[in-house]
Structures are given as structure tokens and as C-alpha cells.
Scaffold this active site. Structure first.
Site, PDB file in Angstrom:
ATOM      1  N   ARG A  23       0.775  -1.022   0.084  1.00 38.49           N
ATOM      2  CA  ARG A  23       0.045  -0.110   0.073  1.00 38.49           C
ATOM      3  C   ARG A  23       0.824   1.283   0.062  1.00 38.49           C
ATOM      4  NH1 ARG A  23      -2.404  -3.774   3.463  1.00 38.49           N
ATOM      5  NH2 ARG A  23      -4.429  -4.269   2.854  1.00 38.49           N
TER       6      ARG A  23
ATOM      7  N   TYR B  27     -10.092  -9.861  -7.707  1.00 38.71           N
ATOM      8  CA  TYR B  27      -9.263  -9.644  -8.735  1.00 38.71           C
ATOM      9  C   TYR B  27      -9.201 -10.667  -9.810  1.00 38.71           C
ATOM     10  CZ  TYR B  27      -6.718  -6.700  -5.511  1.00 38.71           C
ATOM     11  OH  TYR B  27      -6.498  -5.483  -4.531  1.00 38.71           O
TER      12      TYR B  27
ATOM     13  N   ARG C 216      -0.866  -1.607  -6.593  1.00 37.01           N
ATOM     14  CA  ARG C 216      -1.099  -2.632  -5.522  1.00 37.01           C
ATOM     15  C   ARG C 216      -2.197  -3.586  -6.127  1.00 37.01           C
ATOM     16  NH1 ARG C 216      -1.555  -5.025  -0.417  1.00 37.01           N
ATOM     17  NH2 ARG C 216      -3.524  -5.571   0.211  1.00 37.01           N
TER      18      ARG C 216
ATOM     19  N   LYS D 160      -2.728  -2.821   7.423  1.00 38.95           N
ATOM     20  CA  LYS D 160      -4.238  -2.530   7.548  1.00 38.95           C
ATOM     21  C   LYS D 160      -4.710  -3.459   8.600  1.00 38.95           C
ATOM     22  CE  LYS D 160      -8.262  -1.512   5.158  1.00 38.95           C
ATOM     23  NZ  LYS D 160      -9.165  -1.493   4.125  1.00 38.95           N
TER      24      LYS D 160
END
Length: 320
Positions: A128, A294, A262, A153
Site C-alpha cells: 500500500r 481480482y 497494488r 491495515k
């Protein structure tokens, strides 16, 4: 409220956001004390955000504002609020923007210097933007070819790959940081922010080279929490502004930002045949369903769908 946030180990970004919403809330009701404010005023404030003349705020923004006010009343003031009649806003499900390999090359060509290294680490390691800026010297495990991502995160740590292509550049960047750190020490500076209570437990650690940022700020500044002056990591604008210029210069028309790198990392790994569980670990996703998004944006090998319109045109040509 700030003290409560810090005691609960909330990040500084959250502290700024929450206190910012509370200030906006109080400004909507000038001259009134907190004892007079409650559920009705919270609903009014949230409704005002939704019915804003500019079109209202995003679902995530509305949720953050609500969380900030709930934290103020329930966690800081110890007051229980009745039903606010403002359920969690529905966040639309959007597919992430992903650059093709060719588009990554085109944008990358217009990024230089330290920013190019940050670009490569985000795309090559799936970092990130914030994780890249917060890399410390000790997090680069060069011999192992890995990066230890700390406090990602959800306050989670993870290990991801260090691209062999940038290994030498990382070593050179570390040496640049070493020279600058020695200069800072000679000037009586060289201290860096340490997480949690490490500064209190190990006072000398904040001046050790291993804790320094891989991408340090060009100047020292005052930390808003401790009041100390030290060299922090580069700001968000350091890469984002250059990325925007590079995107425009490349001719790529997608609405991409540094975080797009990312998304592209995960998508291109899956396209290359990597196991989805492996990608999940590298990305630091708690649930594989997050990684599976994805699959919907990747160019799956062997998938060849022909539009019926193309088939119709082919038939017309045959008839002619």
C-alpha cells in the site's frame, strides 16, 4: 477525545479524521453545550452530509462521520445514544482499476529517482502507499529477498517479496539514508518515531540506524503528538503528484492512483498462474474473498469471448 483515542492505540490519521468530524458537528450547533446535543442533532448532521448541495458524501465518508460521533458520545463521554435512524450506508461494489503490464511500463517510464524505487516496490511487492512510505531500514530483508510489512491495515504484520530487480537500488538507498543519518547525529538530531511504548522502554533505540525510514523526509519537523523534532518519512504527495503527472504523460486514460499498483500486482500474479492463497498472504487479506475480486478483472489466459456483433458482421461479409 484525543487522549481516549491515543489510549486505545488509534492511528494518528484516525485521530485527525475523528476530531475533524467532531469539530464540524459542533460548528453546526454554535453556542450549545454537549449536554444539549444528542440523537436528534447527530441525525441532523448526518442528514446534512447526505443532502449536501454538492451531491452528498460517499458511503465510506458518511460511515466515518457516524463512527466519529459515536466515539465522542459513547467512548469519550460515556453516554448511550438511542437509535439514530441512520443505518450503515451501502457502499457500492466497484471493481478495482488495474493497469496492464504495458500500461505499467508506460507510466513507469515517466517516474524517476527515489519515486521510481517507491513505484517499483508498490508494484513489485504489493505494498500500500502508506506501507511503502513507512518502510524502515530493518524491514528490508535483502538476503532473504523479502520485506517485512509492519502494522499494515488492521495492525497486522506480513511478509511479501522483495523484487530482485530492485535489490541493488534498495542497497544504494539504504546507504544514502546512512549518510544522512550520520549527518543528523552530528547535528544532535537523528531521532525517529518509535511505535507504541518502545521509546519509553528503549530510549536509545530511536537514534539507531535500523529504525530509520527507507524514504525519509528531506527536512525535520515537529511531531504533532510528542512535540519532538525529527525526520519523518516522505508525505503522501511525494509520489502521488509525480504519479499523476506520469500517468498524463504516458497517455494512459484509466483513473489510476499509486494504490492501483497494488491492484495490478495481485492481478498480474494471478494472470501468471500464482495460487490465490499465496496472493492472499502477500496482500495481507484476512479473507480470500477479498483477493478473489481480482479474478473478475484479470485477463484470463485461454478466455476468448467473441461479441455476437462481430459474428453478425462476419456473416454479412460472407453474404456480400
Amino acid at each position: 477525545m484525543r487522549l481516549t483515542l491515543r489510549r486505545r492505540r488509534y492511528k494518528y490519521e484516525t485521530e485527525k479524521a475523528y476530531t475533524g468530524w467532531v469539530i464540524r458537528f459542533l460548528q453546526l450547533f454554535p453556542g450549545r453545550s454537549l449536554e444539549e446535543l444528542g440523537e436528534v442533532e447527530v441525525r441532523t448532521f448526518l442528514n446534512d452530509l447526505v443532502a449536501n448541495e454538492s451531491g452528498g458524501v460517499a458511503a465510506s465518508t458518511l460511515g466515518q462521520a457516524k463512527s466519529a460521533l459515536l466515539f465522542l458520545f459513547k467512548e469519550t463521554l460515556g453516554r448511550e445514544l438511542n437509535f439514530i435512524e441512520h443505518s450503515q450506508a451501502t457502499k457500492p461494489k466497484k471493481l478495482p482499476v488495474v493497469l496492464t503490464i504495458d500500461e505499467v511500463k508506460r507510466v513507469r517510464k515517466h517516474v524517476t529517482g527515489t519515486r521510481r524505487l517507491m513505484f517499483d516496490l508498490m508494484y513489485g511487492s504489493g505494498l500500500r502507499h502508506k506501507e511503502c512510505r513507512r518502510l524502515r531500514i530493518k524491514d528490508l530483508q535483502i538476503d532473504e529477498g523479502t520485506i517485512l510489512v509492519r502494522n499494515g491495515k488492521g495492525e497486522k504484520d506480513r511478509v511479501t517479496v522483495l523484487p530482485g530487480r530492485v535489490r541493488q537500488e534498495v542497497i544504494e538507498q539504504i546507504e544514502v539514508c546512512r549518510v544522512r543519518h550520520l549527518q543528523d547525529l552530528e547535528m544532535g538530531e537523528g531521532e525517529v518515531f518509535l511505535p507504541d511504548a518502545l521509546k519509553r522502554k528503549y530510549p536509545a533505540e530511536s537514534r539507531k540506524f535500523r529504525w530509520q525510514w527507507l524514504f525519509p523526509s528531506p527536512r525535520t519537523r515537529m511531531d504533532p503528538r510528542s512535540g519532538r523534532y525529527w525526520r519523518h518519512h516522505v508525505s503522501e504527495d511525494f509520489l502521488s503528484k509525480s504519479f499523476a503527472k506520469a500517468l498524463e504523460a504516458s497517455g494512459v486514460l484509466k483513473n489510476a492512483v499509486p494504490h492501483t499498483l497494488r491492484h495490478s500486482f495481485a492481478t498480474h500474479l494471478l494472470e501468471g498462474g500464482s495460487d490465490i492463497r499465496t496472493v492472499q498472504e502477500l496482500m495481507g487479506h484476512a479473507d480470500v474473498s477479498t483477493t478473489m475480486i481480482y479474478l473478475h478483472v484479470m485477463n484470463r489466459p485461454g478466455l476468448s469471448v467473441k461479441s455476437p456483433l462481430d459474428q453478425l458482421e462476419a456473416t454479412d461479409d460472407d453474404e456480400q
